[in-house]
Design a protein around this motif. Sequence first.
Motif, PDB file in Angstrom:
ATOM      1  N   MET A   1       0.914  -1.294  -0.017  1.00 44.44           N
ATOM      2  CA  MET A   1      -0.058  -0.066   0.049  1.00 44.44           C
ATOM      3  C   MET A   1       0.769   1.253   0.057  1.00 44.44           C
ATOM      4  O   MET A   1       2.087   1.149   0.186  1.00 44.44           O
ATOM      5  N   LYS A   2       0.220   2.477  -0.241  1.00 43.17           N
ATOM      6  CA  LYS A   2       1.167   3.782  -0.251  1.00 43.17           C
ATOM      7  C   LYS A   2       1.469   3.975   1.171  1.00 43.17           C
ATOM      8  O   LYS A   2       0.899   3.598   2.161  1.00 43.17           O
ATOM      9  N   PHE A   3       2.536   4.741   1.221  1.00 40.41           N
ATOM     10  CA  PHE A   3       3.081   5.250   2.589  1.00 40.41           C
ATOM     11  C   PHE A   3       2.125   5.849   3.609  1.00 40.41           C
ATOM     12  O   PHE A   3       1.783   5.617   4.710  1.00 40.41           O
ATOM     13  N   THR A   4       0.961   6.629   2.908  1.00 39.21           N
ATOM     14  CA  THR A   4       0.097   7.433   3.575  1.00 39.21           C
ATOM     15  C   THR A   4      -0.892   6.297   4.344  1.00 39.21           C
ATOM     16  O   THR A   4      -1.306   6.523   5.532  1.00 39.21           O
ATOM     17  N   GLU A   5      -1.022   5.296   3.677  1.00 34.61           N
ATOM     18  CA  GLU A   5      -1.953   4.261   4.395  1.00 34.61           C
ATOM     19  C   GLU A   5      -1.087   3.509   5.210  1.00 34.61           C
ATOM     20  O   GLU A   5      -1.638   3.150   6.360  1.00 34.61           O
ATOM     21  N   VAL A   6       0.095   3.238   5.126  1.00 37.38           N
ATOM     22  CA  VAL A   6       0.882   2.554   6.125  1.00 37.38           C
ATOM     23  C   VAL A   6       0.915   3.380   7.262  1.00 37.38           C
ATOM     24  O   VAL A   6       0.870   2.763   8.432  1.00 37.38           O
ATOM     25  N   PHE A   7       1.377   4.765   7.251  1.00 34.43           N
ATOM     26  CA  PHE A   7       1.359   5.582   8.340  1.00 34.43           C
ATOM     27  C   PHE A   7       0.107   5.455   9.180  1.00 34.43           C
ATOM     28  O   PHE A   7       0.237   5.516  10.338  1.00 34.43           O
ATOM     29  N   GLY A   8      -1.127   5.497   8.472  1.00 33.19           N
ATOM     30  CA  GLY A   8      -2.371   5.747   9.173  1.00 33.19           C
ATOM     31  C   GLY A   8      -2.386   4.370   9.996  1.00 33.19           C
ATOM     32  O   GLY A   8      -3.009   4.396  11.048  1.00 33.19           O
ATOM     33  N   LEU A   9      -1.960   3.261   9.388  1.00 33.27           N
ATOM     34  CA  LEU A   9      -2.192   1.891  10.125  1.00 33.27           C
ATOM     35  C   LEU A   9      -1.269   1.913  11.156  1.00 33.27           C
ATOM     36  O   LEU A   9      -1.648   1.480  12.280  1.00 33.27           O
ATOM     37  N   ILE A  10       0.013   2.500  10.939  1.00 32.93           N
ATOM     38  CA  ILE A  10       1.115   2.366  12.226  1.00 32.93           C
ATOM     39  C   ILE A  10       0.456   3.227  13.331  1.00 32.93           C
ATOM     40  O   ILE A  10       0.683   2.853  14.540  1.00 32.93           O
ATOM     41  N   LEU A  11      -0.235   4.505  13.158  1.00 36.28           N
ATOM     42  CA  LEU A  11      -0.707   5.165  14.179  1.00 36.28           C
ATOM     43  C   LEU A  11      -1.812   4.538  14.924  1.00 36.28           C
ATOM     44  O   LEU A  11      -2.174   4.296  16.066  1.00 36.28           O
ATOM     45  N   ALA A  12      -2.764   3.605  14.047  1.00 41.43           N
ATOM     46  CA  ALA A  12      -3.893   2.783  14.616  1.00 41.43           C
ATOM     47  C   ALA A  12      -3.241   1.622  15.499  1.00 41.43           C
ATOM     48  O   ALA A  12      -3.837   1.311  16.485  1.00 41.43           O
ATOM     49  N   ALA A  13      -2.383   0.916  14.887  1.00 44.10           N
ATOM     50  CA  ALA A  13      -1.823  -0.044  15.591  1.00 44.10           C
ATOM     51  C   ALA A  13      -0.909   0.208  16.869  1.00 44.10           C
ATOM     52  O   ALA A  13      -0.762  -0.407  17.833  1.00 44.10           O
ATOM     53  N   ASN A  14      -0.460   1.479  16.835  1.00 43.41           N
ATOM     54  CA  ASN A  14       0.238   1.835  17.841  1.00 43.41           C
ATOM     55  C   ASN A  14      -0.878   2.120  19.091  1.00 43.41           C
ATOM     56  O   ASN A  14      -0.842   1.889  20.205  1.00 43.41           O
TER      57      ASN A  14
ATOM     58  N   LEU B   1       4.540  -3.185  10.134  1.00 47.59           N
ATOM     59  CA  LEU B   1       4.243  -2.189   9.195  1.00 47.59           C
ATOM     60  C   LEU B   1       5.710  -1.132   9.384  1.00 47.59           C
ATOM     61  O   LEU B   1       5.951  -0.764   8.451  1.00 47.59           O
ATOM     62  N   CYS B   2       6.413  -1.262  10.634  1.00 42.84           N
ATOM     63  CA  CYS B   2       7.636  -0.598  10.471  1.00 42.84           C
ATOM     64  C   CYS B   2       8.489  -1.207   9.489  1.00 42.84           C
ATOM     65  O   CYS B   2       9.351  -0.537   9.099  1.00 42.84           O
ATOM     66  N   GLN B   3       8.650  -2.542   9.658  1.00 39.78           N
ATOM     67  CA  GLN B   3       9.505  -3.115   8.783  1.00 39.78           C
ATOM     68  C   GLN B   3       9.255  -3.086   7.344  1.00 39.78           C
ATOM     69  O   GLN B   3      10.282  -2.781   6.597  1.00 39.78           O
ATOM     70  N   SER B   4       7.807  -2.777   7.089  1.00 43.56           N
ATOM     71  CA  SER B   4       7.594  -2.416   5.895  1.00 43.56           C
ATOM     72  C   SER B   4       7.947  -0.971   5.304  1.00 43.56           C
ATOM     73  O   SER B   4       8.682  -0.933   4.180  1.00 43.56           O
ATOM     74  N   VAL B   5       7.949   0.041   6.161  1.00 47.15           N
ATOM     75  CA  VAL B   5       8.472   1.314   5.948  1.00 47.15           C
ATOM     76  C   VAL B   5       9.966   1.327   5.576  1.00 47.15           C
ATOM     77  O   VAL B   5      10.548   1.605   4.848  1.00 47.15           O
ATOM     78  N   ALA B   6      10.683   0.510   6.640  1.00 45.80           N
ATOM     79  CA  ALA B   6      11.992   0.416   6.547  1.00 45.80           C
ATOM     80  C   ALA B   6      12.493  -0.025   5.183  1.00 45.80           C
ATOM     81  O   ALA B   6      13.479   0.417   4.642  1.00 45.80           O
ATOM     82  N   ASP B   7      11.723  -1.325   4.673  1.00 40.21           N
ATOM     83  CA  ASP B   7      12.289  -1.952   3.510  1.00 40.21           C
ATOM     84  C   ASP B   7      11.746  -0.934   2.187  1.00 40.21           C
ATOM     85  O   ASP B   7      12.485  -0.880   1.248  1.00 40.21           O
ATOM     86  N   LYS B   8      11.023  -0.200   2.444  1.00 39.23           N
ATOM     87  CA  LYS B   8      10.336   0.955   1.499  1.00 39.23           C
ATOM     88  C   LYS B   8      11.287   1.901   1.179  1.00 39.23           C
ATOM     89  O   LYS B   8      11.526   2.452   0.150  1.00 39.23           O
ATOM     90  N   ILE B   9      11.829   2.215   2.271  1.00 40.83           N
ATOM     91  CA  ILE B   9      12.784   3.508   2.084  1.00 40.83           C
ATOM     92  C   ILE B   9      14.269   3.341   1.863  1.00 40.83           C
ATOM     93  O   ILE B   9      15.033   4.099   1.619  1.00 40.83           O
ATOM     94  N   LYS B  10      14.509   1.918   2.072  1.00 36.21           N
ATOM     95  CA  LYS B  10      15.775   1.444   1.715  1.00 36.21           C
ATOM     96  C   LYS B  10      16.166   1.970   0.400  1.00 36.21           C
ATOM     97  O   LYS B  10      15.312   1.702  -0.572  1.00 36.21           O
ATOM     98  N   ASN B  11      17.284   2.384   0.200  1.00 37.76           N
ATOM     99  CA  ASN B  11      17.834   2.812  -1.179  1.00 37.76           C
ATOM    100  C   ASN B  11      17.280   3.840  -1.646  1.00 37.76           C
ATOM    101  O   ASN B  11      17.272   4.356  -2.889  1.00 37.76           O
TER     102      ASN B  11
END
Length: 166
Positions: free
Chosen positions: A88-101, A112-122
């Motif tokens: 999913m797009k970053f904005t969706e992931v960030f919304g889910l991170i806030l809710a999961a927290n 979700l945090c691993q997903s963000v880390a993988d997506k920003i790698k490189n």
Amino acid sequence: MASSSEKPKSKILILKSSDEDEFEIDESIAIQSGTIKNMMEDDYTHIPLPNVNTQTLIKIIDYMKKHAENTDSNEEDIKTFDKDFVKMKFTEVFGLILAANYLNISGLMDLLCQSVADKIKNKSVKAVRKIFNITNDFTPEEEAKVYEEHKWAHEEGKEHIDESLD
């Protein structure tokens, strides 16, 4: 009289999103959330979630159902589900991170945090700043100095730098 081999019937909880939509969920599934678990211990069965919108809650319920202890899913099914879940797009992931927290679902937070880390790698510095909405407060001279001091971090794998925002 019930036999001792019968499982005790678990309660059905009602989760209410910030959009006022209600979802029924078995307590054995909802217990993955520390927030909901605490409310259940206080005998709540109707649980308002003012920080979670309907679309996000639907995704979280799907996640919790797949990751419930008494699920028929095997490890491979869960890995496949998780891989598809984070597409999913970053904005969706960030919304889910806030809710999961907010809901204190550690497994989902980790995913979700691993997903963000993988997506920003490189990703380039410029792309990461845009993704996280970070203002560049360096002057061009300061930025050049930092780049020069940490040239090793920018040189290795330079051909694989990703400028995309998703």
